[in-house]
Write a protein that holds these residues in place. Structure first.
Motif, PDB file in Angstrom:
ATOM      1  N   ALA A  28       0.827  -1.209   0.000  1.00 30.50           N
ATOM      2  CA  ALA A  28       0.000   0.000   0.000  1.00 30.50           C
ATOM      3  C   ALA A  28       0.862   1.260   0.000  1.00 30.50           C
ATOM      4  O   ALA A  28       0.543   2.234  -0.691  1.00 30.50           O
ATOM      5  N   VAL A  29       1.953   1.243   0.748  1.00 31.09           N
ATOM      6  CA  VAL A  29       2.850   2.411   0.788  1.00 31.09           C
ATOM      7  C   VAL A  29       3.542   2.593  -0.558  1.00 31.09           C
ATOM      8  O   VAL A  29       3.616   3.708  -1.081  1.00 31.09           O
ATOM      9  N   ARG A  30       4.031   1.507  -1.131  1.00 28.75           N
ATOM     10  CA  ARG A  30       4.753   1.601  -2.408  1.00 28.75           C
ATOM     11  C   ARG A  30       3.864   2.084  -3.545  1.00 28.75           C
ATOM     12  O   ARG A  30       4.298   2.850  -4.400  1.00 28.75           O
ATOM     13  N   THR A  31       2.612   1.604  -3.568  1.00 24.43           N
ATOM     14  CA  THR A  31       1.706   1.955  -4.668  1.00 24.43           C
ATOM     15  C   THR A  31       0.839   3.169  -4.356  1.00 24.43           C
ATOM     16  O   THR A  31       0.076   3.608  -5.215  1.00 24.43           O
ATOM     17  N   GLU A  32       0.962   3.696  -3.122  1.00 22.65           N
ATOM     18  CA  GLU A  32       0.167   4.841  -2.674  1.00 22.65           C
ATOM     19  C   GLU A  32      -1.328   4.580  -2.859  1.00 22.65           C
ATOM     20  O   GLU A  32      -2.077   5.431  -3.335  1.00 22.65           O
ATOM     21  N   GLN A  33      -1.751   3.374  -2.483  1.00 19.28           N
ATOM     22  CA  GLN A  33      -3.148   2.952  -2.570  1.00 19.28           C
ATOM     23  C   GLN A  33      -3.723   2.805  -1.160  1.00 19.28           C
ATOM     24  O   GLN A  33      -2.994   2.496  -0.218  1.00 19.28           O
ATOM     25  N   PRO A  34      -5.039   2.999  -1.013  1.00 16.96           N
ATOM     26  CA  PRO A  34      -5.668   2.814   0.303  1.00 16.96           C
ATOM     27  C   PRO A  34      -5.537   1.378   0.802  1.00 16.96           C
ATOM     28  O   PRO A  34      -5.531   0.434   0.016  1.00 16.96           O
ATOM     29  N   LEU A  35      -5.456   1.267   2.084  1.00 20.85           N
ATOM     30  CA  LEU A  35      -5.357  -0.026   2.750  1.00 20.85           C
ATOM     31  C   LEU A  35      -6.632  -0.193   3.567  1.00 20.85           C
ATOM     32  O   LEU A  35      -6.844   0.528   4.545  1.00 20.85           O
ATOM     33  N   HIS A  36      -7.513  -1.077   3.118  1.00 19.51           N
ATOM     34  CA  HIS A  36      -8.822  -1.263   3.761  1.00 19.51           C
ATOM     35  C   HIS A  36      -9.583   0.056   3.835  1.00 19.51           C
ATOM     36  O   HIS A  36     -10.178   0.404   4.855  1.00 19.51           O
ATOM     37  N   MET A  54      11.337   0.488   6.244  1.00 14.19           N
ATOM     38  CA  MET A  54      10.497   1.669   6.432  1.00 14.19           C
ATOM     39  C   MET A  54      10.307   1.951   7.917  1.00 14.19           C
ATOM     40  O   MET A  54      10.128   1.042   8.709  1.00 14.19           O
ATOM     41  N   TYR A  55      10.328   3.225   8.251  1.00 15.56           N
ATOM     42  CA  TYR A  55      10.032   3.665   9.612  1.00 15.56           C
ATOM     43  C   TYR A  55       8.929   4.704   9.546  1.00 15.56           C
ATOM     44  O   TYR A  55       8.910   5.544   8.650  1.00 15.56           O
ATOM     45  N   PHE A  56       7.996   4.607  10.499  1.00 17.37           N
ATOM     46  CA  PHE A  56       6.826   5.465  10.517  1.00 17.37           C
ATOM     47  C   PHE A  56       6.732   6.229  11.824  1.00 17.37           C
ATOM     48  O   PHE A  56       7.216   5.780  12.855  1.00 17.37           O
ATOM     49  N   ASN A  57       6.044   7.365  11.801  1.00 17.39           N
ATOM     50  CA  ASN A  57       5.718   8.116  12.999  1.00 17.39           C
ATOM     51  C   ASN A  57       4.576   7.376  13.687  1.00 17.39           C
ATOM     52  O   ASN A  57       3.547   7.096  13.061  1.00 17.39           O
ATOM     53  N   ALA A  58       4.725   7.062  14.968  1.00 10.81           N
ATOM     54  CA  ALA A  58       3.725   6.278  15.697  1.00 10.81           C
ATOM     55  C   ALA A  58       2.361   6.964  15.713  1.00 10.81           C
ATOM     56  O   ALA A  58       1.329   6.303  15.616  1.00 10.81           O
ATOM     57  N   GLY A  59       2.342   8.284  15.807  1.00  8.67           N
ATOM     58  CA  GLY A  59       1.077   9.007  15.814  1.00  8.67           C
ATOM     59  C   GLY A  59       0.299   8.814  14.528  1.00  8.67           C
ATOM     60  O   GLY A  59      -0.926   8.617  14.549  1.00  8.67           O
TER      61      GLY A  59
END
Length: 74
Positions: A28-36, A54-59
């Protein structure tokens, strides 16, 4: 003590909080598509030897998880 929402999470922990498989989140991140039905959080960094971790902001992960739970209830 720092606020959890300001910490960074790896892709495995982000997927766990969002209750999805790691492969689903990565795709979903790679294709910039919605996830559910919800846009996934954007990674704040790509780290590791090949810059593939990949690292994400927890918020942002928590916000996406809440939105996904709300979308599932509808």
């Amino acid at each position: 003590m720092s606020d959890f929402r300001n910490t960074r999470l790896g892709v495995a922990n982000a997927a766990r909080l969002m209750d999805v498989r790691v492969t689903e989140l990565k795709q979903a991140v790679r294709t910039e598509q919605p996830l559910h039905g919800v846009m996934p959080p954007r990674p704040i960094a790509h780290l590791g030897k090949a810059a593939t971790e990949m690292y994400f902001n927890a918020g942002e992960v928590l916000n996406a998880a809440d939105a996904m739970k709300a979308a599932r209830r509808r």
